[in-house]
Design an enzyme around this catalytic site. Sequence first.
Site, PDB file in Angstrom:
ATOM      1  N   ASP A  59     -35.551 -79.259 -35.977  1.00  0.00           N
ATOM      2  CA  ASP A  59     -36.322 -78.799 -37.132  1.00  0.00           C
ATOM      3  C   ASP A  59     -37.638 -79.579 -37.232  1.00  0.00           C
ATOM      4  N   ALA A  81     -42.875 -71.323 -38.106  1.00  0.00           N
ATOM      5  CA  ALA A  81     -43.093 -70.905 -39.494  1.00  0.00           C
ATOM      6  C   ALA A  81     -42.029 -69.899 -39.877  1.00  0.00           C
ATOM      7  N   GLU A  82     -41.852 -69.744 -41.157  1.00  0.00           N
ATOM      8  CA  GLU A  82     -41.243 -68.515 -41.674  1.00  0.00           C
ATOM      9  C   GLU A  82     -42.411 -67.541 -41.731  1.00  0.00           C
ATOM     10  N   ASN A  85     -43.625 -61.471 -44.449  1.00  0.00           N
ATOM     11  CA  ASN A  85     -44.000 -61.267 -45.851  1.00  0.00           C
ATOM     12  C   ASN A  85     -42.859 -60.752 -46.721  1.00  0.00           C
ATOM     13  N   THR A  98     -40.557 -74.927 -44.582  1.00  0.00           N
ATOM     14  CA  THR A  98     -41.026 -74.961 -43.192  1.00  0.00           C
ATOM     15  C   THR A  98     -42.559 -74.952 -43.107  1.00  0.00           C
ATOM     16  N   THR A 122     -53.051 -67.640 -39.970  1.00  0.00           N
ATOM     17  CA  THR A 122     -53.135 -66.186 -40.075  1.00  0.00           C
ATOM     18  C   THR A 122     -54.363 -65.749 -40.857  1.00  0.00           C
ATOM     19  N   ASP A 123     -54.817 -64.524 -40.575  1.00  0.00           N
ATOM     20  CA  ASP A 123     -55.936 -63.966 -41.356  1.00  0.00           C
ATOM     21  C   ASP A 123     -55.527 -63.673 -42.800  1.00  0.00           C
ATOM     22  N   GLU A 124     -54.215 -63.667 -43.067  1.00  0.00           N
ATOM     23  CA  GLU A 124     -53.758 -63.323 -44.425  1.00  0.00           C
ATOM     24  C   GLU A 124     -54.163 -64.361 -45.467  1.00  0.00           C
ATOM     25  N   TYR A 149     -45.655 -65.874 -48.530  1.00  0.00           N
ATOM     26  CA  TYR A 149     -45.895 -66.283 -47.141  1.00  0.00           C
ATOM     27  C   TYR A 149     -47.335 -66.749 -46.947  1.00  0.00           C
ATOM     28  N   LYS A 153     -49.056 -70.466 -45.913  1.00  0.00           N
ATOM     29  CA  LYS A 153     -49.903 -70.693 -44.725  1.00  0.00           C
ATOM     30  C   LYS A 153     -51.259 -71.256 -45.175  1.00  0.00           C
ATOM     31  N   LYS A 188     -40.399 -56.622 -38.012  1.00  0.00           N
ATOM     32  CA  LYS A 188     -41.835 -56.365 -38.119  1.00  0.00           C
ATOM     33  C   LYS A 188     -42.154 -54.880 -37.863  1.00  0.00           C
ATOM     34  N   PHE A 189     -43.313 -54.425 -38.323  1.00  0.00           N
ATOM     35  CA  PHE A 189     -43.637 -52.995 -38.375  1.00  0.00           C
ATOM     36  C   PHE A 189     -43.437 -52.255 -37.049  1.00  0.00           C
ATOM     37  N   LEU A 205     -42.278 -45.784 -43.575  1.00  0.00           N
ATOM     38  CA  LEU A 205     -43.664 -46.166 -43.888  1.00  0.00           C
ATOM     39  C   LEU A 205     -43.764 -46.560 -45.363  1.00  0.00           C
TER      40      LEU A 205
HETATM   41  P1  NAD Z   1     -41.538 -65.740 -35.649  1.00  0.00           P
HETATM   42  O1  NAD Z   1     -40.898 -65.602 -36.995  1.00  0.00           O
HETATM   43  O2  NAD Z   1     -41.286 -64.698 -34.622  1.00  0.00           O
HETATM   44  O3  NAD Z   1     -41.125 -67.139 -34.994  1.00  0.00           O
HETATM   45  C1  NAD Z   1     -41.079 -68.328 -35.726  1.00  0.00           C
HETATM   46  C2  NAD Z   1     -40.353 -69.375 -34.883  1.00  0.00           C
HETATM   47  O4  NAD Z   1     -40.356 -70.608 -35.613  1.00  0.00           O
HETATM   48  C3  NAD Z   1     -38.889 -69.036 -34.592  1.00  0.00           C
HETATM   49  O5  NAD Z   1     -38.586 -69.300 -33.244  1.00  0.00           O
HETATM   50  C4  NAD Z   1     -38.104 -69.957 -35.517  1.00  0.00           C
HETATM   51  O6  NAD Z   1     -36.830 -70.302 -35.009  1.00  0.00           O
HETATM   52  C5  NAD Z   1     -39.036 -71.165 -35.574  1.00  0.00           C
HETATM   53  N1  NAD Z   1     -38.842 -71.951 -36.808  1.00  0.00           N
HETATM   54  C6  NAD Z   1     -38.781 -71.501 -38.085  1.00  0.00           C
HETATM   55  N2  NAD Z   1     -38.571 -72.531 -38.927  1.00  0.00           N
HETATM   56  C7  NAD Z   1     -38.518 -73.657 -38.165  1.00  0.00           C
HETATM   57  C8  NAD Z   1     -38.333 -75.034 -38.468  1.00  0.00           C
HETATM   58  N3  NAD Z   1     -38.160 -75.475 -39.720  1.00  0.00           N
HETATM   59  N4  NAD Z   1     -38.355 -75.907 -37.428  1.00  0.00           N
HETATM   60  C9  NAD Z   1     -38.525 -75.490 -36.141  1.00  0.00           C
HETATM   61  N5  NAD Z   1     -38.679 -74.195 -35.820  1.00  0.00           N
HETATM   62  C10 NAD Z   1     -38.687 -73.294 -36.814  1.00  0.00           C
HETATM   63  O7  NAD Z   1     -43.089 -65.905 -35.949  1.00  0.00           O
HETATM   64  P2  NAD Z   1     -44.355 -65.342 -35.143  1.00  0.00           P
HETATM   65  O8  NAD Z   1     -44.645 -63.973 -35.596  1.00  0.00           O
HETATM   66  O9  NAD Z   1     -44.164 -65.642 -33.715  1.00  0.00           O
HETATM   67  O10 NAD Z   1     -45.503 -66.297 -35.732  1.00  0.00           O
HETATM   68  C11 NAD Z   1     -45.760 -67.567 -35.156  1.00  0.00           C
HETATM   69  C12 NAD Z   1     -46.923 -68.228 -35.882  1.00  0.00           C
HETATM   70  O11 NAD Z   1     -48.078 -67.418 -35.777  1.00  0.00           O
HETATM   71  C13 NAD Z   1     -46.682 -68.431 -37.382  1.00  0.00           C
HETATM   72  O12 NAD Z   1     -47.219 -69.673 -37.748  1.00  0.00           O
HETATM   73  C14 NAD Z   1     -47.452 -67.291 -38.043  1.00  0.00           C
HETATM   74  O13 NAD Z   1     -47.888 -67.656 -39.326  1.00  0.00           O
HETATM   75  C15 NAD Z   1     -48.608 -67.153 -37.069  1.00  0.00           C
HETATM   76  N6  NAD Z   1     -49.228 -65.814 -36.999  1.00  0.00           N
HETATM   77  C16 NAD Z   1     -48.443 -64.720 -36.760  1.00  0.00           C
HETATM   78  C17 NAD Z   1     -49.060 -63.471 -36.606  1.00  0.00           C
HETATM   79  C18 NAD Z   1     -48.237 -62.226 -36.306  1.00  0.00           C
HETATM   80  O14 NAD Z   1     -48.795 -61.144 -36.184  1.00  0.00           O
HETATM   81  N7  NAD Z   1     -46.916 -62.309 -36.140  1.00  0.00           N
HETATM   82  C19 NAD Z   1     -50.452 -63.363 -36.712  1.00  0.00           C
HETATM   83  C20 NAD Z   1     -51.204 -64.519 -36.976  1.00  0.00           C
HETATM   84  C21 NAD Z   1     -50.581 -65.737 -37.097  1.00  0.00           C
HETATM   85  O1  DAU Z   2     -52.147 -60.544 -40.235  1.00  0.00           O
HETATM   86  C1  DAU Z   2     -51.320 -61.468 -39.614  1.00  0.00           C
HETATM   87  C2  DAU Z   2     -49.901 -61.325 -40.155  1.00  0.00           C
HETATM   88  O2  DAU Z   2     -49.367 -60.141 -39.575  1.00  0.00           O
HETATM   89  C3  DAU Z   2     -49.024 -62.525 -39.814  1.00  0.00           C
HETATM   90  O3  DAU Z   2     -49.510 -63.644 -40.493  1.00  0.00           O
HETATM   91  C4  DAU Z   2     -47.560 -62.275 -40.229  1.00  0.00           C
HETATM   92  O4  DAU Z   2     -46.754 -63.342 -39.779  1.00  0.00           O
HETATM   93  C5  DAU Z   2     -47.099 -60.989 -39.564  1.00  0.00           C
HETATM   94  O5  DAU Z   2     -45.785 -60.685 -39.988  1.00  0.00           O
HETATM   95  C6  DAU Z   2     -48.039 -59.835 -39.940  1.00  0.00           C
HETATM   96  O6  DAU Z   2     -47.956 -59.554 -41.358  1.00  0.00           O
HETATM   97  P1  DAU Z   2     -47.927 -58.052 -41.919  1.00  0.00           P
HETATM   98  O7  DAU Z   2     -47.313 -58.089 -43.245  1.00  0.00           O
HETATM   99  O8  DAU Z   2     -49.256 -57.403 -41.750  1.00  0.00           O
HETATM  100  O9  DAU Z   2     -46.941 -57.387 -40.797  1.00  0.00           O
HETATM  101  P2  DAU Z   2     -45.695 -56.394 -40.926  1.00  0.00           P
HETATM  102  O10 DAU Z   2     -45.285 -56.093 -39.523  1.00  0.00           O
HETATM  103  O11 DAU Z   2     -44.662 -56.871 -41.857  1.00  0.00           O
HETATM  104  O12 DAU Z   2     -46.357 -55.080 -41.551  1.00  0.00           O
HETATM  105  C7  DAU Z   2     -47.498 -54.456 -40.989  1.00  0.00           C
HETATM  106  C8  DAU Z   2     -47.900 -53.299 -41.909  1.00  0.00           C
HETATM  107  O13 DAU Z   2     -46.887 -52.267 -41.855  1.00  0.00           O
HETATM  108  C9  DAU Z   2     -48.016 -53.670 -43.363  1.00  0.00           C
HETATM  109  O14 DAU Z   2     -49.068 -52.926 -43.958  1.00  0.00           O
HETATM  110  C10 DAU Z   2     -46.676 -53.231 -43.980  1.00  0.00           C
HETATM  111  C11 DAU Z   2     -46.339 -52.019 -43.154  1.00  0.00           C
HETATM  112  N1  DAU Z   2     -44.893 -51.709 -42.940  1.00  0.00           N
HETATM  113  C12 DAU Z   2     -44.075 -52.716 -42.508  1.00  0.00           C
HETATM  114  C13 DAU Z   2     -42.751 -52.482 -42.224  1.00  0.00           C
HETATM  115  C14 DAU Z   2     -41.830 -53.578 -41.751  1.00  0.00           C
HETATM  116  C15 DAU Z   2     -44.423 -50.405 -43.083  1.00  0.00           C
HETATM  117  O15 DAU Z   2     -45.167 -49.475 -43.471  1.00  0.00           O
HETATM  118  N2  DAU Z   2     -43.114 -50.154 -42.783  1.00  0.00           N
HETATM  119  C16 DAU Z   2     -42.252 -51.135 -42.350  1.00  0.00           C
HETATM  120  O16 DAU Z   2     -41.069 -50.817 -42.111  1.00  0.00           O
END
Ligand code: NAD
Ligand code: DAU
Length: 333
Positions: A59, A81-82, A85, A98, A122-124, A149, A153, A188-189, A205
């Site tokens: 951890d 990260a967690e 959203n 985390t 993240t851009d969020e 979330y 961040k 994820k979406f 959707l």
């Molecule tokens: P993910 O949820 O797929 O993976 C997160 C990983 O972190 C997992 O392997 C989990 O086991 C590990 N983890 C969680 N809590 C932990 C802890 N306390 N100690 C050690 N490990 C831990 O996430 P992702 O989508 O791969 O995102 C990775 C990073 O990128 C995050 O920081 C997220 O904010 C950032 N990010 C994600 C996106 C996206 O589109 N998914 C876009 C921009 C930035």
């Molecule tokens: O912008 C970067 C972010 O992108 C990262 O920081 C986050 O970790 C990552 O999860 C992602 O966040 P979003 O909330 O944009 O992604 P998600 O895949 O959850 O959703 C993408 C879009 O789709 C959003 O507008 C919500 C919508 N959605 C999502 C799900 C799961 C749907 O319409 N239907 C769905 O079932």
Amino acid sequence: MRSIVVTGGAGFIGSNFVHWVVDNQPDVHVTVLDALTYAGNRENLAGIPDDRLTFVHGDICDEGLVDELFASTDACVHFAAESHNDNSIADPSPFLRTNVQGTYVLLEAARRHDVRFHHVSTDEVYGDLALDDPARFTEDTPYHPSSPYSSTKAASDMLVRAWVRTYGVRATISNCSNNYGPYQHVEKFIPRQITNVLSGRRPKLYGDGLNVRDWIHTEDHSSAVWAILERGKIGETYLIGADGEKNNIEVLEAILEAFGLGPDEFDWVKDRPGHDRRYAIDSAKLRAELGWRPSHDDFAAGLAETVEWYRQNEDWWKPAKEATEAKYEAQGQ
Ligand code: NAD
Ligand code: DAU
């Protein structure tokens, strides 16, 4: 750089980054630190030889363990990260622990051991833009996070900035847009809709489907993070994006088409509370200062490859699918 610790290296983007480093940086040894939460999967790193990768199940909030790992590494790239959203809306508490406390523990170890630190964000953190706004996010956009979330961040980004200024920690930050590609969790979406079709369910959707996300292939995220780690200026923030704006209906239609389904073969479901309308990244700084360019410029082709990956890797996603859909169903989504 000879050795790096990658936190969250068994998650979606972290594992893609580890594969990228192993494939492109032959002299670098990677140590993954991952707690293997519901989002982490050891299988994501299958096939990487032992002399390139050490896996540590642990951890990032464990100070002793982090200290031990930072005593013998050149750098840390922090993905753990967690990340979802919808989960943060249902229960923010693990996000605080985390994303905020965990980043604090890593920064303190980076300070003690003078480890080069790259924080993946993240851009969020910038909130959202209106659909008709010509603006995009830049490094100067004020922070305005909407969800539990994104607020955690944003808090972690602020910690990194303060540790750079106050303690001289050698850190950089990147804020990236929405990633797609292999190994993304079915919550994820894009993976949710692909695996819904593959498991005989209808895609779902949210809201009116017009929300815009700025899609980037996860391999391009990896190459950008490496460029920043190697050539980024300490204390700087870089936005990562590949000009991939699309609304959710457009993305879903492309998925339906890939399966030969009609454009109406999905369900409208309850909107996400506080749902951000549009994200859009201006990555001019990263391109101009570090010479980075994305290599995946055809979203349709990248999406088709991703659909194929989920078709071929049912054993990977199936174990998580039922529980994920049960959670969504309980939320009316
Ligand atoms: P993910 O949820 O797929 O993976 C997160 C990983 O972190 C997992 O392997 C989990 O086991 C590990 N983890 C969680 N809590 C932990 C802890 N306390 N100690 C050690 N490990 C831990 O996430 P992702 O989508 O791969 O995102 C990775 C990073 O990128 C995050 O920081 C997220 O904010 C950032 N990010 C994600 C996106 C996206 O589109 N998914 C876009 C921009 C930035
Ligand atoms: O912008 C970067 C972010 O992108 C990262 O920081 C986050 O970790 C990552 O999860 C992602 O966040 P979003 O909330 O944009 O992604 P998600 O895949 O959850 O959703 C993408 C879009 O789709 C959003 O507008 C919500 C919508 N959605 C999502 C799900 C799961 C749907 O319409 N239907 C769905 O079932």
